[in-house]
Enzyme design. Structure first.
Site, PDB file in Angstrom:
ATOM      1  N   HIS A   1     -10.338  -4.873  -3.238  1.00 54.35           N
ATOM      2  CA  HIS A   1      -9.006  -5.054  -2.655  1.00 54.35           C
ATOM      3  C   HIS A   1      -9.122  -5.469  -1.200  1.00 54.35           C
ATOM      4  O   HIS A   1      -9.988  -4.998  -0.471  1.00 54.35           O
ATOM      5  CB  HIS A   1      -8.150  -3.783  -2.790  1.00 54.35           C
ATOM      6  CG  HIS A   1      -8.803  -2.543  -2.284  1.00 54.35           C
ATOM      7  ND1 HIS A   1      -9.747  -1.847  -3.016  1.00 54.35           N
ATOM      8  CD2 HIS A   1      -8.673  -1.867  -1.119  1.00 54.35           C
ATOM      9  CE1 HIS A   1     -10.158  -0.799  -2.322  1.00 54.35           C
ATOM     10  NE2 HIS A   1      -9.528  -0.790  -1.156  1.00 54.35           N
TER      11      HIS A   1
ATOM     12  N   ASP B   1       0.854  -1.189   0.000  1.00 56.31           N
ATOM     13  CA  ASP B   1       0.000   0.000   0.000  1.00 56.31           C
ATOM     14  C   ASP B   1       0.894   1.246   0.000  1.00 56.31           C
ATOM     15  O   ASP B   1       1.884   1.326   0.732  1.00 56.31           O
ATOM     16  CB  ASP B   1      -0.919   0.002   1.227  1.00 56.31           C
ATOM     17  CG  ASP B   1      -2.045   1.008   1.086  1.00 56.31           C
ATOM     18  OD1 ASP B   1      -3.208   0.571   0.946  1.00 56.31           O
ATOM     19  OD2 ASP B   1      -1.773   2.231   1.096  1.00 56.31           O
ATOM     20  N   ILE B   2       0.516   2.209  -0.808  1.00 55.35           N
ATOM     21  CA  ILE B   2       1.327   3.420  -0.977  1.00 55.35           C
ATOM     22  C   ILE B   2       1.280   4.315   0.270  1.00 55.35           C
ATOM     23  O   ILE B   2       2.150   5.169   0.462  1.00 55.35           O
ATOM     24  CB  ILE B   2       0.849   4.190  -2.239  1.00 55.35           C
ATOM     25  CG1 ILE B   2       1.940   5.080  -2.784  1.00 55.35           C
ATOM     26  CG2 ILE B   2      -0.429   4.959  -1.965  1.00 55.35           C
ATOM     27  CD1 ILE B   2       1.644   5.620  -4.173  1.00 55.35           C
TER      28      ILE B   2
ATOM     29  N   ASN C   1     -13.031  -2.743   2.583  1.00 51.89           N
ATOM     30  CA  ASN C   1     -14.002  -1.656   2.642  1.00 51.89           C
ATOM     31  C   ASN C   1     -15.022  -1.856   1.537  1.00 51.89           C
ATOM     32  O   ASN C   1     -14.673  -2.297   0.428  1.00 51.89           O
ATOM     33  CB  ASN C   1     -13.309  -0.301   2.501  1.00 51.89           C
ATOM     34  CG  ASN C   1     -12.503   0.045   3.739  1.00 51.89           C
ATOM     35  OD1 ASN C   1     -12.926  -0.235   4.859  1.00 51.89           O
ATOM     36  ND2 ASN C   1     -11.338   0.624   3.549  1.00 51.89           N
TER      37      ASN C   1
HETATM   38  P1  AMP Z   1      -9.757   1.929   0.287  1.00 54.43           P
HETATM   39  O1  AMP Z   1      -9.904   3.116   1.172  1.00 54.43           O
HETATM   40  O2  AMP Z   1     -10.200   0.646   0.957  1.00 54.43           O
HETATM   41  O3  AMP Z   1     -10.394   2.117  -1.064  1.00 54.43           O
HETATM   42  O4  AMP Z   1      -8.219   1.731   0.108  1.00 54.43           O
HETATM   43  C1  AMP Z   1      -7.504   2.100  -1.036  1.00 54.43           C
HETATM   44  C2  AMP Z   1      -6.051   1.889  -0.700  1.00 54.43           C
HETATM   45  O5  AMP Z   1      -5.312   1.945  -1.896  1.00 54.43           O
HETATM   46  C3  AMP Z   1      -5.479   2.960   0.242  1.00 54.43           C
HETATM   47  O6  AMP Z   1      -4.945   2.338   1.404  1.00 54.43           O
HETATM   48  C4  AMP Z   1      -4.410   3.636  -0.596  1.00 54.43           C
HETATM   49  O7  AMP Z   1      -3.281   4.025   0.159  1.00 54.43           O
HETATM   50  C5  AMP Z   1      -4.077   2.555  -1.601  1.00 54.43           C
HETATM   51  N1  AMP Z   1      -3.541   3.039  -2.874  1.00 54.43           N
HETATM   52  C6  AMP Z   1      -4.061   3.994  -3.672  1.00 54.43           C
HETATM   53  N2  AMP Z   1      -3.302   4.162  -4.771  1.00 54.43           N
HETATM   54  C7  AMP Z   1      -2.274   3.284  -4.656  1.00 54.43           C
HETATM   55  C8  AMP Z   1      -1.142   2.969  -5.465  1.00 54.43           C
HETATM   56  N3  AMP Z   1      -0.919   3.593  -6.633  1.00 54.43           N
HETATM   57  N4  AMP Z   1      -0.278   2.022  -5.038  1.00 54.43           N
HETATM   58  C9  AMP Z   1      -0.505   1.390  -3.864  1.00 54.43           C
HETATM   59  N5  AMP Z   1      -1.549   1.632  -3.062  1.00 54.43           N
HETATM   60  C10 AMP Z   1      -2.429   2.567  -3.442  1.00 54.43           C
END
Ligand code: AMP
Ligand code: ZN
Length: 112
Positions: free
Chosen positions: A99, A30-31, A86
């Site tokens: 995810h 996760d970023i 989520n």
């Molecule tokens: P959610 O709030 O459940 O939709 O989580 C989305 C997740 O995706 C968050 O924890 C973000 O930090 C992660 N995320 C978004 N863009 C990227 C990316 N390019 N690479 C890795 N993680 C990401």
């Protein structure tokens, strides 16, 4: 799904730090980590959110759990992680490609 950020990651159009990949799923860091070990497991098939999982996806959903455990084990948190999906913006979902968050290594229980 040309506008889906996770489909773009799967296609290699956006970089990611991959942890595991096969024909069905991809795991990557996760970023914006919310725990010492925080990675995502996603299906390569575009499914927007948990409520869109269909009977045909049963094996795929189970595989996400198994690969999450494998990658957690490889990163030293086999006995200390939680799993979060989520579902919907009200729950905090931001990316509408299914995810599974694996949050590990906290070393103590989460509030819930
Ligand atoms: P959610 O709030 O459940 O939709 O989580 C989305 C997740 O995706 C968050 O924890 C973000 O930090 C992660 N995320 C978004 N863009 C990227 C990316 N390019 N690479 C890795 N993680 C990401
Ligand atoms: Zn997608």
């Amino acid at each position: 799904m040309s506008e889906c950020i996770f489909c773009k990651i799967i296609a290699g159009e956006i970089p990611s730090q991959k942890l595991y990949e096969d024909n069905d799923v991809l795991a990557f860091w996760d970023i914006s980590p919310q725990a010492p070990v925080h990675f995502l497991v996603i299906p390569k098939k575009h499914i927007a959110m948990p409520v869109d999982i269909e009977e045909d996806d049963d094996l795929l959903a189970g595989k996400m759990l198994r690969i999450g455990a494998k990658v957690a084990r490889e990163n030293g948190v086999a006995d200390d992680y939680r799993v979060i999906f989520n579902n919907g913006s009200k729950s905090g979902q931001v990316v509408f490609h299914l995810h599974m968050h694996i949050l590990g290594g906290k070393g103590k229980p989460w509030p819930m």
